[in-house]
Design a protein around this motif. Structure first.
Motif, mmCIF file in Angstrom:
data_model
loop_
_atom_site.group_PDB
_atom_site.id
_atom_site.type_symbol
_atom_site.label_atom_id
_atom_site.label_comp_id
_atom_site.label_asym_id
_atom_site.label_seq_id
_atom_site.Cartn_x
_atom_site.Cartn_y
_atom_site.Cartn_z
ATOM 1 N N LEU B 340 0.832 -1.183 -0.032
ATOM 2 C CA LEU B 340 -0.026 0.073 -0.089
ATOM 3 C C LEU B 340 0.815 1.167 -0.050
ATOM 4 C CD1 LEU B 340 -2.825 -1.051 2.492
ATOM 5 C CD2 LEU B 340 -2.918 -1.036 0.144
ATOM 6 N N ASN B 341 0.209 2.473 -0.204
ATOM 7 C CA ASN B 341 1.146 3.603 -0.185
ATOM 8 C C ASN B 341 1.757 3.763 0.987
ATOM 9 O OD1 ASN B 341 2.172 5.897 -1.213
ATOM 10 N ND2 ASN B 341 0.211 6.986 -0.479
ATOM 11 N N LEU B 342 2.941 4.475 1.186
ATOM 12 C CA LEU B 342 3.502 4.766 2.673
ATOM 13 C C LEU B 342 3.442 6.054 2.848
ATOM 14 C CD1 LEU B 342 6.414 2.478 2.087
ATOM 15 C CD2 LEU B 342 4.485 1.814 3.357
ATOM 16 N N SER B 343 3.915 6.695 4.063
ATOM 17 C CA SER B 343 3.722 8.046 4.144
ATOM 18 C C SER B 343 4.979 8.627 3.460
ATOM 19 C CB SER B 343 3.795 8.369 5.690
ATOM 20 O OG SER B 343 4.857 7.868 6.275
ATOM 21 N N PRO B 344 5.024 9.973 3.264
ATOM 22 C CA PRO B 344 6.227 10.587 2.610
ATOM 23 C C PRO B 344 7.609 10.192 3.673
ATOM 24 C CG PRO B 344 4.460 12.053 2.616
ATOM 25 C CD PRO B 344 3.554 10.820 3.455
ATOM 26 N N GLU B 345 7.170 10.321 4.823
ATOM 27 C CA GLU B 345 8.437 10.076 5.837
ATOM 28 C C GLU B 345 8.968 8.515 5.627
ATOM 29 O OE1 GLU B 345 5.221 11.095 7.064
ATOM 30 O OE2 GLU B 345 5.943 13.254 6.841
ATOM 31 N N THR B 346 7.934 7.894 5.424
ATOM 32 C CA THR B 346 8.391 6.275 5.434
ATOM 33 C C THR B 346 9.067 6.106 4.276
ATOM 34 O OG1 THR B 346 6.631 5.690 7.057
ATOM 35 C CG2 THR B 346 7.650 3.858 5.634
ATOM 36 N N LEU B 347 8.300 6.506 2.878
ATOM 37 C CA LEU B 347 9.031 6.282 1.829
ATOM 38 C C LEU B 347 10.478 7.145 1.560
ATOM 39 C CD1 LEU B 347 6.157 7.532 -0.752
ATOM 40 C CD2 LEU B 347 7.567 5.293 -0.647
ATOM 41 N N GLU B 348 10.886 8.080 2.501
ATOM 42 C CA GLU B 348 12.004 8.630 2.448
ATOM 43 C C GLU B 348 13.076 7.889 3.254
ATOM 44 O OE1 GLU B 348 13.657 12.967 3.962
ATOM 45 O OE2 GLU B 348 11.837 13.102 2.943
ATOM 46 N N LEU B 349 12.449 7.295 4.277
ATOM 47 C CA LEU B 349 13.371 6.521 5.312
ATOM 48 C C LEU B 349 13.563 5.370 4.283
ATOM 49 C CD1 LEU B 349 14.371 5.629 8.023
ATOM 50 C CD2 LEU B 349 12.303 4.325 8.259
ATOM 51 N N MET B 350 12.635 4.635 3.496
ATOM 52 C CA MET B 350 13.031 3.499 2.840
ATOM 53 C C MET B 350 14.108 4.016 1.887
ATOM 54 S SD MET B 350 10.359 1.084 0.619
ATOM 55 C CE MET B 350 10.271 2.227 -0.927
ATOM 56 N N SER B 351 13.819 4.932 1.148
ATOM 57 C CA SER B 351 14.863 5.237 -0.094
ATOM 58 C C SER B 351 16.262 5.401 0.758
ATOM 59 C CB SER B 351 14.564 6.573 -0.633
ATOM 60 O OG SER B 351 13.504 6.499 -1.210
ATOM 61 N N SER B 352 16.571 5.977 1.777
ATOM 62 C CA SER B 352 17.734 6.329 2.478
ATOM 63 C C SER B 352 18.132 4.896 3.057
ATOM 64 C CB SER B 352 17.298 7.218 3.641
ATOM 65 O OG SER B 352 18.543 7.615 4.366
ATOM 66 N N LEU B 353 17.567 4.265 3.447
ATOM 67 C CA LEU B 353 17.964 2.746 4.000
ATOM 68 C C LEU B 353 18.294 1.996 2.582
ATOM 69 C CD1 LEU B 353 15.400 1.992 6.759
ATOM 70 C CD2 LEU B 353 17.804 2.382 6.993
ATOM 71 N N TRP B 354 17.674 2.157 1.693
ATOM 72 C CA TRP B 354 17.997 1.383 0.483
ATOM 73 C C TRP B 354 19.363 1.640 0.104
ATOM 74 C CZ3 TRP B 354 17.306 -3.002 -1.858
ATOM 75 C CH2 TRP B 354 17.658 -3.027 -3.261
ATOM 76 N N ASP B 355 19.705 3.064 0.252
ATOM 77 C CA ASP B 355 21.027 3.715 -0.318
ATOM 78 C C ASP B 355 22.196 3.022 0.480
ATOM 79 O OD1 ASP B 355 20.096 5.106 -2.358
ATOM 80 O OD2 ASP B 355 20.440 7.041 -1.380
ATOM 81 N N ASP B 356 21.768 2.961 1.948
ATOM 82 C CA ASP B 356 22.548 2.157 2.641
ATOM 83 C C ASP B 356 23.022 0.714 2.460
ATOM 84 O OD1 ASP B 356 22.850 4.601 4.025
ATOM 85 O OD2 ASP B 356 21.226 3.882 5.855
ATOM 86 N N VAL B 357 22.002 0.221 1.892
ATOM 87 C CA VAL B 357 22.069 -1.308 1.732
ATOM 88 C C VAL B 357 22.960 -1.303 0.473
ATOM 89 C CG1 VAL B 357 20.815 -3.467 0.806
ATOM 90 C CG2 VAL B 357 19.471 -2.142 2.824
#
Lengths: 272, 422
Positions: B340-357
């Motif tokens: 489902l759609n995530l909140s903008p904050e969670t989307l940003e967190l996910m992108s940032s964590l993905w960069d880390d991964v």
């Protein structure tokens, strides 16, 4: 005098318009996005977030340096070799150098994937003639190979075009003065072809540092180059501000590197 | 009095003409002749006439005289970025469920007029109505459905794996393919951790990211479409991808097998929508309706190989994948969740964590990284250090290179001075 400068301006105007639209304006946008947040307010947060990409920055610059050096080592003798041939042969050889560029860069990189795979063309061939297969794909070496392959023509062409116009009387003078072949290359040919080398270095180093497709396909995506990170910010994460901040810093780093290199070669020219 | 009756009368005319418009009179459809419809869909996601299949866009053009301009994208986020940045205008788009929800929320989609899409009621069964991404079913019509599963090469793998943990199996290091997009990659980690895909808990996302970092021990190759090449040529032992695409790969390499892992998996719907600001909405609805015509839907299902939500397709015994257990498993046989759609904050967190991964290098973590499949402490090296050992290595290289350059400059300069003085 004034009419001549007006003419000069007119002649240059297409390029001025072009660069204003497609070089200057984008640069301003990059700077604008780099220093604002998603609501458009001034912010330094994007820049301060960059520290976590330090390794990626360094890796990209190092890969760029290695790829540029390899290109230089391959391209210089090759350009010299081409420039020594008769004009007809030269034309054919230059055409051969440019030939791969008739195909899309993406397709060529994708084909390298098929070549380098563990079950790929090179390894199947090695196994047929009884040599153990070599693991090549998804390594750093494969990425650098991809860079060298893709950007080599950008090194050969400028060096060749300078060498083709070298003043042969200088080389003859060097030989007359008792210089052997090596001395002539070292004292005459290298210093005289420096302008070509400098533009070759620029044309290989800059795209190597900022490339993104090669590392994804040939490196398996397991280590990022800075271009991959930038691409992801724009395409996947829709985070233009962070993407612009990384691009901005990358541009400054490249400028610094180029300044160092120009200093290096500028001195060389003085030494002629 | 006269005035009022005039108002009532004109209101009546307005309403009745509006009613007429809903029913899309034949002359209105005829009036669309010569107009252009812009369609934005996934790559390889429509029957295009190759190998004697039906060319859907051409058939639509012939039937209605409307020109179709057809463009493709390769993932939801790219499509979203492109639409959001402006400069493009499409009429019909076919995003996935969570992206439909996001676009509804951001007001990017137009409500559909279902009276122009009579095939929707006729052919889409009840279980696909009112999905959670479009609860009142106002904006979207399902196009394809599918699930993510584990593909493996039976010639390279011992036994039959049934868990996502196979993608973390060190025995197959270097032969594991992983999604190169954050949502699907995190989804797999979330399956293993028994998490909700749509959690808003920061800790959960970080935990999933740790698991993905731990996967770096098996040097996974992050792929999109390259998975076809790599699985078909036997380059990789395991890969996670969509069930429909597995069927395509299996045609080219019979050794490949497929399993829905026991931890559960992602169930998705790609749905047809009309974008806000569409210049040709009626044509867009006609197009959606056309894609739901039984023969068109069948041609698409055969071509794409994904499961179809269309009753006239999956109940047709002549359909190649009729009753196929991979595409059409019994309801409830496998555990599934949907994005489902995530909140903008969670989307940003996910992108940032993905960069880390993506930037994580397993050398630096050392043995602390066995928190999931072995006992150990969690997150020992998460974030923090600016300069990782790998970064230091490159910094040393670059500095050494710079030092050589500078030394050479000084050497030349000094030599020149000496010569001048001599």
């Amino acid at each position: 005098m004034s009419s001549r400068s007006l003419k000069a301006k007119l002649v240059a105007s297409p390029y001025i318009v072009w660069s204003a639209l497609f070089v200057i304006a984008p640069l301003i946008f990059v700077a604008y996005y780099a220093f604002t947040d998603s609501s458009g307010a001034f912010s330094l947060e994007n820049i301060s977030e960059l520290s976590k990409y330090t390794t990626t920055f360094l890796r990209s610059i190092w890969f760029g340096i290695v790829a540029t050096l390899i290109c230089l080592v391959i391209a210089f003798p090759l350009a010299y070799f081409i420039s020594q041939k008769t004009e007809k042969v030269q034309r054919t050889l230059v055409l051969l150098v440019m030939l791969p560029m008739w195909m899309s860069f993406l397709i060529r990189t994708y084909s390298w994937m098929a070549l380098l795979q563990d079950t790929g063309i090179i390894n199947s061939f090695l196994m047929k003639i009884g040599i153990d297969p070599i693991h090549m794909i998804n390594t750093q070496g494969a990425v650098i190979l991809g860079m060298v392959y893709n950007f080599l023509p950008f090194m050969i062409t400028p060096i060749y075009s300078v060498m083709a116009k070298l003043d042969h009387s200088m080389i003859e003078a060097c030989q007359d003065l008792g210089g052997n072949r090596l001395t002539c290359v070292r004292k005459c040919i290298i210093p005289m072809s420096m302008p070509g080398v400098v533009s070759g270095i620029t044309m290989v180093f800059v795209p190597s540092v900022s490339t993104f497709y090669i590392s994804q396909k040939l490196g398996g995506g397991s280590f990022d180059l800075i271009g991959d990170v930038i691409e992801r910010q724009f395409q996947q994460s829709y985070n233009y501000n962070l993407g612009a901040a990384i691009s901005f810093v990358l541009m400054i780093l490249i400028l610094i590197c180029m300044a160092v290199m120009n200093r290096f070669t500028g001195d060389e020219e003085m030494a002629i | 009095m006269k005035k009022i009756s005039a108002i009532v009368f004109s209101a009546f005319i307005l309403v009745s003409s509006a009613l007429c418009a809903f029913a899309a009179a034949p002359d209105e459809i005829a009036a669309l002749k010569g107009t252009t419809l812009y369609v934005y869909n996934w790559g390889e996601y429509i029957s295009d006439g190759a190998d004697d299949t039906l060319d859907v866009n051409k058939a639509f053009e012939e039937k209605y005289g409307i020109n179709v301009v057809y463009d493709t994208f390769d993932n939801n986020e790219v499509m979203y970025s492109k639409l959001k940045s402006g400069g493009v205008s499409y009429d019909v788009v076919i995003p996935s469920d969570y992206m439909v929800q996001r676009m509804i929320k951001e007001g990017m989609l137009e409500k559909l007029d279902f009276s122009n899409i009579p095939n929707f009621e006729k052919y889409i069964p009840e279980k696909y109505l009112n999905p959670s991404y479009d609860p009142k079913n106002e904006y979207s019509v399902p196009y394809t459905v599918g699930m993510v599963g584990l593909i493996y090469n039976s010639a390279m793998v011992d036994g039959a794996p049934d868990s996502w943990s196979a993608l973390w199996d060190k025995q197959y290091a270097g032969q594991i393919l992983m999604f190169n997009n954050p949502r699907d990659a995190f989804g797999i980690a979330q399956n293993l951790l028994g998490m909700d895909y749509n959690t808003e808990s920061e800790m959960s996302w970080k935990l999933a990211a740790e698991l993905l970092k731990e996967q770096k021990q098996v040097t996974p190759v992050y792929v999109n479409d390259e998975i076809f090449l790599k699985m078909e040529t036997g380059e990789a032992a395991f890969g996670a991808y969509y069930a429909g695409d597995f069927l395509t790969m299996k045609d080219n390499n019979p050794d490949l097998e497929f399993v829905y892992p026991k931890e559960g998996t992602n169930y998705f719907v790609d749905a047809m929508c009309v974008l806000k600001g569409s210049q040709n909405k009626l044509a867009a609805e006609l197009y959606i309706n056309f894609l739901l015509e039984p023969d068109v839907a069948l041609a698409n299902a055969e071509y794409i190989c994904y499961a179809s939500p269309h009753t006239a397709v999956y109940t047709n015994p002549e359909y190649t994948y009729y009753g196929n257990e991979i595409l059409y498993p019994e309801d409830g046989k496998f555990k599934t969740q949907s994005y489902l759609n995530l909140s903008p904050e969670t989307l940003e967190l996910m992108s940032s964590l993905w960069d880390d991964v993506k930037n994580h290098n397993i050398d630096e973590g050392g043995s602390n990284y066995d928190f999931f499949f072995a006992d150990g402490e969690l997150g020992a090296t998460a974030g923090g250090d600016v300069l990782t050992p790998e970064g230091t290595k490159y910094l040393v290289y670059i500095l050494a290179f710079a030092a050589i350059c500078i030394a050479y400059i000084i050497f030349r300069y000094v030599r020149k001075k000496i010569r001048e003085n001599a």
